[in-house]
Scaffold this motif. Structure first.
Motif, PDB file in Angstrom:
ATOM      1  N   ASN A   2      10.573  15.289  -1.558  1.00 49.93           N
ATOM      2  CA  ASN A   2      10.241  13.961  -0.795  1.00 49.93           C
ATOM      3  C   ASN A   2      11.460  13.158  -0.230  1.00 49.93           C
ATOM      4  N   PRO A   3      11.360  12.430   0.991  1.00 57.07           N
ATOM      5  CA  PRO A   3      12.488  11.887   1.417  1.00 57.07           C
ATOM      6  C   PRO A   3      12.648  10.757   0.744  1.00 57.07           C
ATOM      7  N   VAL A   4      13.940  10.237   0.349  1.00 50.95           N
ATOM      8  CA  VAL A   4      14.350   9.143  -0.568  1.00 50.95           C
ATOM      9  C   VAL A   4      14.531   8.037   0.691  1.00 50.95           C
ATOM     10  N   PRO A   5      14.111   6.814   0.541  1.00 47.66           N
ATOM     11  CA  PRO A   5      14.100   5.869   1.276  1.00 47.66           C
ATOM     12  C   PRO A   5      15.625   5.358   1.318  1.00 47.66           C
ATOM     13  N   ALA A   6      16.331   4.813   2.486  1.00 43.61           N
ATOM     14  CA  ALA A   6      17.704   4.651   2.459  1.00 43.61           C
ATOM     15  C   ALA A   6      18.039   3.559   1.550  1.00 43.61           C
ATOM     16  N   ASP A   7      17.126   2.510   1.414  1.00 40.79           N
ATOM     17  CA  ASP A   7      17.533   1.365   0.752  1.00 40.79           C
ATOM     18  C   ASP A   7      16.635   1.149  -0.563  1.00 40.79           C
ATOM     19  N   ASN A   8      17.176   1.626  -1.538  1.00 40.52           N
ATOM     20  CA  ASN A   8      16.374   1.652  -3.115  1.00 40.52           C
ATOM     21  C   ASN A   8      16.265  -0.058  -3.310  1.00 40.52           C
ATOM     22  N   GLY A   9      17.119  -0.768  -2.789  1.00 42.50           N
ATOM     23  CA  GLY A   9      17.008  -2.300  -3.153  1.00 42.50           C
ATOM     24  C   GLY A   9      15.731  -2.729  -2.525  1.00 42.50           C
ATOM     25  N   ASP A  10      15.202  -2.296  -1.643  1.00 41.36           N
ATOM     26  CA  ASP A  10      14.039  -2.638  -0.982  1.00 41.36           C
ATOM     27  C   ASP A  10      12.788  -2.260  -1.679  1.00 41.36           C
ATOM     28  N   ARG A  11      12.954  -1.032  -2.242  1.00 40.55           N
ATOM     29  CA  ARG A  11      12.031  -0.515  -3.075  1.00 40.55           C
ATOM     30  C   ARG A  11      11.853  -1.029  -4.610  1.00 40.55           C
ATOM     31  N   GLU A  12      13.098  -1.350  -4.989  1.00 45.28           N
ATOM     32  CA  GLU A  12      13.114  -2.145  -6.371  1.00 45.28           C
ATOM     33  C   GLU A  12      12.466  -3.668  -6.188  1.00 45.28           C
ATOM     34  N   ALA A  13      12.953  -4.320  -5.364  1.00 47.50           N
ATOM     35  CA  ALA A  13      12.169  -5.573  -4.918  1.00 47.50           C
ATOM     36  C   ALA A  13      10.671  -5.509  -4.640  1.00 47.50           C
ATOM     37  N   ALA A  14      10.258  -4.517  -3.936  1.00 45.15           N
ATOM     38  CA  ALA A  14       8.788  -4.450  -3.816  1.00 45.15           C
ATOM     39  C   ALA A  14       7.934  -3.979  -5.082  1.00 45.15           C
ATOM     40  N   ALA A  15       8.763  -3.257  -5.897  1.00 46.49           N
ATOM     41  CA  ALA A  15       8.135  -3.024  -7.323  1.00 46.49           C
ATOM     42  C   ALA A  15       8.013  -4.157  -8.314  1.00 46.49           C
ATOM     43  N   HIS A  16       9.094  -5.221  -8.135  1.00 44.39           N
ATOM     44  CA  HIS A  16       9.199  -6.268  -8.933  1.00 44.39           C
ATOM     45  C   HIS A  16       8.185  -7.447  -8.420  1.00 44.39           C
ATOM     46  N   ALA A  17       7.944  -7.298  -6.987  1.00 45.84           N
ATOM     47  CA  ALA A  17       7.007  -8.253  -6.607  1.00 45.84           C
ATOM     48  C   ALA A  17       5.619  -7.685  -6.940  1.00 45.84           C
ATOM     49  N   VAL A  18       5.417  -6.566  -6.529  1.00 49.88           N
ATOM     50  CA  VAL A  18       4.103  -6.004  -7.230  1.00 49.88           C
ATOM     51  C   VAL A  18       3.685  -6.308  -8.805  1.00 49.88           C
ATOM     52  N   ARG A  19       4.779  -6.033  -9.650  1.00 54.30           N
ATOM     53  CA  ARG A  19       4.662  -6.558 -10.964  1.00 54.30           C
ATOM     54  C   ARG A  19       4.269  -7.862 -11.192  1.00 54.30           C
ATOM     55  N   VAL A  21       2.837  -9.891  -9.228  1.00 50.29           N
ATOM     56  CA  VAL A  21       1.725 -10.202  -8.828  1.00 50.29           C
ATOM     57  C   VAL A  21       0.429  -9.780  -9.774  1.00 50.29           C
ATOM     58  N   ILE A  22       0.920  -8.630 -10.179  1.00 52.24           N
ATOM     59  CA  ILE A  22      -0.240  -8.118 -11.340  1.00 52.24           C
ATOM     60  C   ILE A  22      -0.180  -9.058 -12.437  1.00 52.24           C
ATOM     61  N   GLU A  23       0.986  -9.472 -12.862  1.00 46.95           N
ATOM     62  CA  GLU A  23       1.089 -10.452 -14.079  1.00 46.95           C
ATOM     63  C   GLU A  23       0.291 -11.723 -13.571  1.00 46.95           C
ATOM     64  N   LEU A  24       0.633 -12.212 -12.160  1.00 48.88           N
ATOM     65  CA  LEU A  24      -0.219 -13.322 -11.961  1.00 48.88           C
ATOM     66  C   LEU A  24      -1.698 -13.207 -12.034  1.00 48.88           C
ATOM     67  N   LEU A  25      -2.174 -11.921 -11.547  1.00 45.49           N
ATOM     68  CA  LEU A  25      -3.687 -11.740 -11.845  1.00 45.49           C
ATOM     69  C   LEU A  25      -3.923 -11.809 -13.188  1.00 45.49           C
ATOM     70  N   ARG A 131      -2.585 -18.516   7.593  1.00 42.95           N
ATOM     71  CA  ARG A 131      -3.211 -17.507   8.106  1.00 42.95           C
ATOM     72  C   ARG A 131      -2.165 -16.217   8.171  1.00 42.95           C
ATOM     73  N   THR A 132      -1.031 -16.391   8.414  1.00 43.97           N
ATOM     74  CA  THR A 132       0.012 -15.476   8.582  1.00 43.97           C
ATOM     75  C   THR A 132       0.398 -14.745   7.174  1.00 43.97           C
ATOM     76  N   ASP A 133       0.411 -15.498   6.088  1.00 44.96           N
ATOM     77  CA  ASP A 133       0.763 -14.947   4.772  1.00 44.96           C
ATOM     78  C   ASP A 133      -0.593 -14.137   4.686  1.00 44.96           C
ATOM     79  N   ARG A 134      -1.556 -14.552   4.689  1.00 46.03           N
ATOM     80  CA  ARG A 134      -2.951 -13.852   4.326  1.00 46.03           C
ATOM     81  C   ARG A 134      -2.868 -12.424   5.028  1.00 46.03           C
ATOM     82  N   ALA A 135      -2.618 -12.547   6.369  1.00 48.81           N
ATOM     83  CA  ALA A 135      -2.467 -11.269   7.268  1.00 48.81           C
ATOM     84  C   ALA A 135      -1.305 -10.506   6.662  1.00 48.81           C
ATOM     85  N   ALA A 136      -0.296 -10.750   6.274  1.00 50.20           N
ATOM     86  CA  ALA A 136       0.786 -10.001   5.751  1.00 50.20           C
ATOM     87  C   ALA A 136       0.152  -9.506   4.383  1.00 50.20           C
ATOM     88  N   LEU A 137      -0.418 -10.314   3.426  1.00 55.13           N
ATOM     89  CA  LEU A 137      -0.720 -10.116   2.331  1.00 55.13           C
ATOM     90  C   LEU A 137      -1.773  -8.642   2.539  1.00 55.13           C
TER      91      LEU A 137
END
Length: 166
Positions: A2-19, A21-25, A131-137
């Motif tokens: 599997n290719p590894v993304p160049a920026d692991n910081g983005d991946r970690e930030a996304a994982a924290h954001a998803v976590r 959101v799950i906690e908020l849900l 509306r922009t945030d809903r589309a991005a979501l």
């Protein structure tokens, strides 16, 4: 490989954001327990109902593989759901030794009502977004769902049928 993304910081930030959101849900579900309760089924049994909704007529072995659960656990969950009247069992047309599992009308109604209650709670929050945030979501969640669907239960990437281009 599997290719590894160049920026692991983005991946970690996304994982924290998803976590987050799950906690908020989880907080949202618990805050309005009367609105979003899954009773009379457990969260594991609810997963069974979700799988059966998308794959009517599967057998216990296949259901266990999809859930990543032991056959005995899946069998007990199905026994309870059958006792509640949420699933139906019938002999397989392919093999007399196998049972096919399907949602019953009561199971379909239960999922429909549960989803409607949850959507109502979510709509209350989402209506405060631009509306922009809903589309991005929506776009982000679609990408997340696709990534989940392309990942096996062991965490390995599933083979892709198409080539991605930038």
């Amino acid at each position: 490989m599997n290719p590894v993304p160049a920026d692991n910081g983005d991946r970690e930030a996304a994982a924290h954001a998803v976590r987050d959101v799950i906690e908020l849900l989880e907080v949202l579900w618990n805050k309005g327990r009367d609105i979003t309760t899954t009773a009379p089924v457990s969260s594991s049994q609810l997963r069974v109902l979700y799988v059966l909704h998308g794959a009517q007529g599967i057998n216990l072995r296949t259901l266990g593989e999809v859930l990543g659960s032991a056959p005995s656990s899946v069998s007990r969950m199905c026994d309870r759901l059958h006792a509640l009247g949420f699933i139906e069992r019938s002999l397989s047309s392919a093999s007399r030794r196998e049972l096919e599992l399907r949602l019953s009308g009561k199971g379909e109604s239960y999922l429909k009502e549960l989803r409607a209650r949850r959507e109502s709670a979510l709509l209350e929050v989402i209506s405060d977004m631009t509306r922009t945030d809903r589309a991005a979501l929506e776009k982000g969640l679609s990408g997340f769902r696709e990534a989940v669907e392309n990942t096996s239960p062991t965490g390995e990437r599933a083979p892709r049928d198409t080539v991605e281009t930038a």
